[in-house]
Motif scaffolding. Structure first.
Motif, PDB file in Angstrom:
ATOM      1  N   ASN A  63       0.820  -1.207   0.000  1.00  0.00           N
ATOM      2  CA  ASN A  63       0.000   0.000   0.000  1.00  0.00           C
ATOM      3  C   ASN A  63       0.859   1.266   0.000  1.00  0.00           C
ATOM      4  O   ASN A  63       0.616   2.193  -0.761  1.00  0.00           O
ATOM      5  N   TYR A  93       0.654   3.638  -3.095  1.00  0.00           N
ATOM      6  CA  TYR A  93      -0.147   4.837  -2.801  1.00  0.00           C
ATOM      7  C   TYR A  93       0.482   5.743  -1.740  1.00  0.00           C
ATOM      8  O   TYR A  93      -0.171   6.672  -1.272  1.00  0.00           O
ATOM      9  N   ASP A  98      -1.167  13.204  -6.777  1.00  0.00           N
ATOM     10  CA  ASP A  98      -0.980  12.360  -7.955  1.00  0.00           C
ATOM     11  C   ASP A  98       0.506  12.127  -8.125  1.00  0.00           C
ATOM     12  O   ASP A  98       1.238  13.038  -8.493  1.00  0.00           O
ATOM     13  N   MET A 134       1.810  -1.428 -10.088  1.00  0.00           N
ATOM     14  CA  MET A 134       0.950  -0.246 -10.125  1.00  0.00           C
ATOM     15  C   MET A 134       0.148  -0.296 -11.420  1.00  0.00           C
ATOM     16  O   MET A 134       0.282  -1.211 -12.215  1.00  0.00           O
TER      17      MET A 134
END
Ligand SMILES: Cc1ncc(C[n+]2csc(CCOP(=O)(O)OP(=O)(O)O)c2C)c(N)n1
Ligand code: SF4
Lengths: 284, 498
Positions: free
Chosen positions: B305, B309, B314, B489
């Motif tokens: 994770n 992320y 972004d 990803m």
């Protein structure tokens, strides 16, 4: 690997301070000491004679850390407090380049304090210029590790009540080999100190008293407090310590030099990867 | 551990495949440990769920490992009667215990302590002989495992090996392995394999800070990278190591850091900086059990994770995972090429199980297409962050006249000067997103094994056990396939290549 070939140092060229000017307009407030530091740095680089493309300026975050973009050199504006490790990476990978790290007292002594200690100890051939205004300018006026205990601010009404630390004493304890103090208001002298630092074959730390006109306008009075140090102490770290502790923080000049060598150069390649890989072979 | 390595090495030299995993107790140095060794005629990709043979050098603190060493009624236990009875945690498996005295009868306990009993080498000799490994191979493996030990130590160890081999002859057991298919192979850990891959990719600077289970990767790498003219630096912490890596990379040298979960957390801010400033960097994360200091000696896919992320806003970048010990070389090399060619950080998620697994692999050269950094200077004024048709823009090495640029973590314009405003911010976010959108991993996105309607989607060290599960399902008449991802990803892998 072509990326590892070390370029022969260029011959000193005749350069002027404006050759190091990018033309970008600084975001600094009128009267900010950092203008004087930028000018002194440009003059020192011109006197040093290596062209802008052979110089890398690295900074963290803060008003002072905006400096690299105002020069015509290669540069990097990284994250808060990490200018020194980034600069170390550049120098270790590319010893042929002139590497200079710059930043503020918050950037260098608070969030980046650990890196400061270890950069002194590592003694790589680079210059570290700290624009010390005893305040966090960029975040609009909080006390830093060099702020006086009774300095009143919104976040610490009536003052932090903490003893400020003395960067020169810290650098001495951590093993720095070149320590100097300059004042942004004495640009010529500062330029000489910066040049001496650039030429020093190890880690050169220059603390620059650089007033913040927005949040510490009383620092305008520093021009009356500063004075030249009587002499640089050579190699005797204990004596330099005693002098640093006795000092009021306003004596200017080269304060200490220790002629300890920097780390050894990277050895040349002596094996190929194919040779290295033979150690894994079984059942040949 | 030495006994396990000795056996595995001897088996590998005899032409077998194999794998060794390690279990450690809490003691920092020495202390109890278990080596889990498999020997096979086929490549091995995961730990087994039963063992044929369990050798107890002693029973000290064995309880903590009992649940991780699956035994059953067909398992043979070899133990020294001097160590006492088989503890209940092991005996409950109903495995048969065969007593074998492993220490020289004439030695006093003090002599044993001073000279070392070499019971581990004795046991390796006994097991090696039991399974039919050649004596010469066991002797050669002993010499390799001992390294440059003293003449006296070599002599006493060799004697212990002989004694073990002799003891095996007196046992009424037939545990001979099926014949091997000898061919040149490599014996290495996943950590070493990633290191080799990164060196093949051109990494010549490593900044790191020790952390289990990544430490032995950098300890292996340190002298090797030096032989290649590169440098490995132990930094003061991970905040420093990742920033050193960015500095070296900015300087033009492919650079890498190696860490595990807690270190990755410290690096996250700078990984975001590398994305924004568009600086190549390889981050190897050998994952361990979390949270916090967690369980460093055990594996867990704990950081996926954060890896995918973890950054703010972004933050397009690349996250890869090796699909096997052998693939650590391919993925490690590919990571460098992707970082360099896309000018972005690439995080490689290995883990304790892959990293510390010591495996016999097929060394067939399987290498990705080399890709390099763009450093060319175009005509006209240079814009480091130009927004044009190609989102990958030139990144001149410092020292290049006319190529000066300032790497910038603040929102910047095409030249690199910090500016506010939504339109510039969007333009640069778009530039960086397009780099990843245009990246086509082609056949390297991952692999599919097997056939069938049911699929097991997995990555990293879970692929091996999934393959074994699929094999058993297929044998039971339920064909299944395993989809193992290398690119973790978002990617643009065309569905057709599946
Ligand atoms: C990780 C992180 N924490 C906090 C900040 C907010 N911040 C930006 S600049 C700064 C202090 C700058 O002070 P100093 O280094 O003394 O530089 P000056 O602005 O006074 O030149 C802080 C706390 C940040 N950018 N990043
Ligand atoms: S806030 Fe202070 S340090 Fe920052 S630019 Fe203004 S005067 Fe300089």
């Amino acid at each position: 690997m072509s990326t590892l070939e070390i370029a022969a140092p260029a011959h000193a060229q005749v350069l002027a301070a404006h050759d190091f000017h990018s033309g970008a307009t600084p975001i600094w407030c009128p009267g900010c000491g950092d203008y004087g530091v930028l000018s002194a740095l440009e003059h020192a680089l011109a006197a040093h004679g290596r062209p802008p493309h052979e110089v890398v300026l690295v900074s963290g975050i803060g008003c002072s850390s905006r400096l690299p973009a105002y020069t015509s050199c290669y540069g990097f504006h990284g994250v808060h407090g990490r200018a020194l490790p980034f600069a170390a990476g550049v120098k270790l990978a590319r010893p042929d380049l002139e590497v200079i790290a710059v930043g503020g007292d918050g950037d260098g002594f608070s969030i980046g304090g650990n890196h400061f200690i270890h950069a002194c100890r590592r003694n790589l051939d680079m210059l570290y210029l700290v624009m010390d205004n005893r305040v966090y300018g960029m975040t609009k006026g909080q006390p830093s590790p060099t702020t006086e205990p009774d300095w009143d601010s919104d976040i610490a009404p009536g003052g932090l009540g903490l003893r400020p630390f003395e960067p020169v004493a810290l650098a001495l304890a951590a093993g720095a080999t070149f320590i100097a103090r300059g004042f942004a208001g004495r640009s010529h002298e500062l330029s000489d100190l910066i040049l001496a630092g650039i030429k020093w074959p190890g880690f050169a730390f220059v603390q620059v008293l650089s007033p913040c006109m927005a949040f510490r306008s009383e620092q305008f009075g520093w021009k009356d407090s500063v004075r030249a140090t009587s002499h640089a102490i050579e190699d005797d770290r204990a004596a330099a310590h005693a002098a640093a502790i006795a000092d009021d923080g306003y004596s200017l000049g080269v304060l200490f030099r220790d002629h300890r060598a920097s780390i050894p150069a990277r050895p040349a390649a002596k094996a190929s990867l194919t040779q290295i890989e033979t150690q894994f072979m079984v059942c040949r | 551990m030495s006994a396990g390595e000795l056996l595995l090495r001897a088996a590998a030299d005899a032409g077998y495949y194999g794998m060794m995993s390690k279990l450690f107790g809490a003691q920092v140095r020495g202390g109890e440990a278990a080596a889990l060794v498999q020997i096979s005629t086929e490549p091995v990709s995961c730990q087994p769920d039963r063992f044929d043979l369990f050798v107890a050098l002693d029973w000290d603190k064995v309880d903590q490992f009992a649940s991780e060493i699956p035994l059953d009624e067909n398992t043979i236990i070899i133990a020294d009667p001097q160590s006492g009875p088989t503890p209940p945690s092991i005996a409950k498996s109903k495995a048969r215990t065969i007593p074998v005295s492993m220490s020289p009868g004439h030695a006093t306990p003090l002599e044993c302590a001073l000279q070392g009993k070499h019971t581990n080498v004795f046991a390796a000799g006994a097991v090696g002989a039991l399974v039919g490994l050649p004596v010469s191979g066991l002797q050669a493996a002993l010499v390799t495992v001992l390294g440059g030990k003293s003449v006296e130590a070599t002599r006493t160890n060799a004697a212990a090996l002989e004694a073990g081999i002799a003891a095996a002859a007196g046992l009424d057991l037939d545990m001979h392995l099926s014949p091997a298919h000898p061919a040149p192979r490599w014996l290495m850990t996943g950590n070493q394999a990633i290191a080799v891959g990164s060196l093949r990719g051109g990494v010549r600077f490593v900044g790191c800070y020790p952390i289990t289970p990544a430490t032995d990767l950098v300890e292996w790498l340190a002298p090797q990278i030096q032989k290649l003219g590169g440098r490995l630096v132990m930094a003061e912490d991970e905040l420093s190591s990742i920033n050193m890596v960015l500095g070296a990379s900015y300087g033009g040298v492919p650079a890498m850091t190696v860490t595990s979960g807690p270190g990755l957390s410290l690096m996250v801010e700078t990984i975001g900086l590398a994305i924004a400033a568009e600086v190549p960097a390889v981050i190897i994360d050998v994952m361990r059990g979390g949270p916090s200091t967690g369980i460093p000696s055990k594996t867990e896919q704990s950081d996926i994770n954060i890896a995918v992320y973890g950054c703010h806003g972004d933050a397009p970048h690349v996250v890869l995972a090796p699909t096997s010990v052998r693939d650590c070389m391919f993925t490690g090399e590919w990571a460098v090429y992707l970082a360099e060619s896309l000018q972005t950080p690439v995080i490689v998620l290995s883990d304790q199980a892959l990293g510390l697994a010591y495996a016999v692999i097929d060394p067939k050269l399987d290498r990705p297409q080399p890709l390099a950094r763009r450093t060319d200077l175009s005509v006209g004024p240079f814009k480091r962050y130009a927004v044009g048709t190609d989102p990958v823009t030139a990144m001149p090495r410092p020292g290049t006249p006319g190529g000066q640029w300032v790497g910038e973590g603040l929102t910047h314009n095409e030249t690199g000067i910090p500016v506010g405003g939504a339109s510039v911010h969007l333009a640069q976010i778009d530039k960086r997103a397009r780099k990843i959108a245009q990246f086509d991993p082609g056949p390297h996105w991952g692999s599919v094994w097997g056939e069938g309607e049911t699929a097991i989607l997995t990555f990293g060290s879970s692929i091996g056990p999934a393959q074994e599960a699929a094999r058993r399902l297929a044998a039971a008449g339920q064909p299944s396939r395993v989809i193992g991802l290398r690119v973790l990803m978002h990617s643009t892998a065309p569905a057709a290549s599946w």
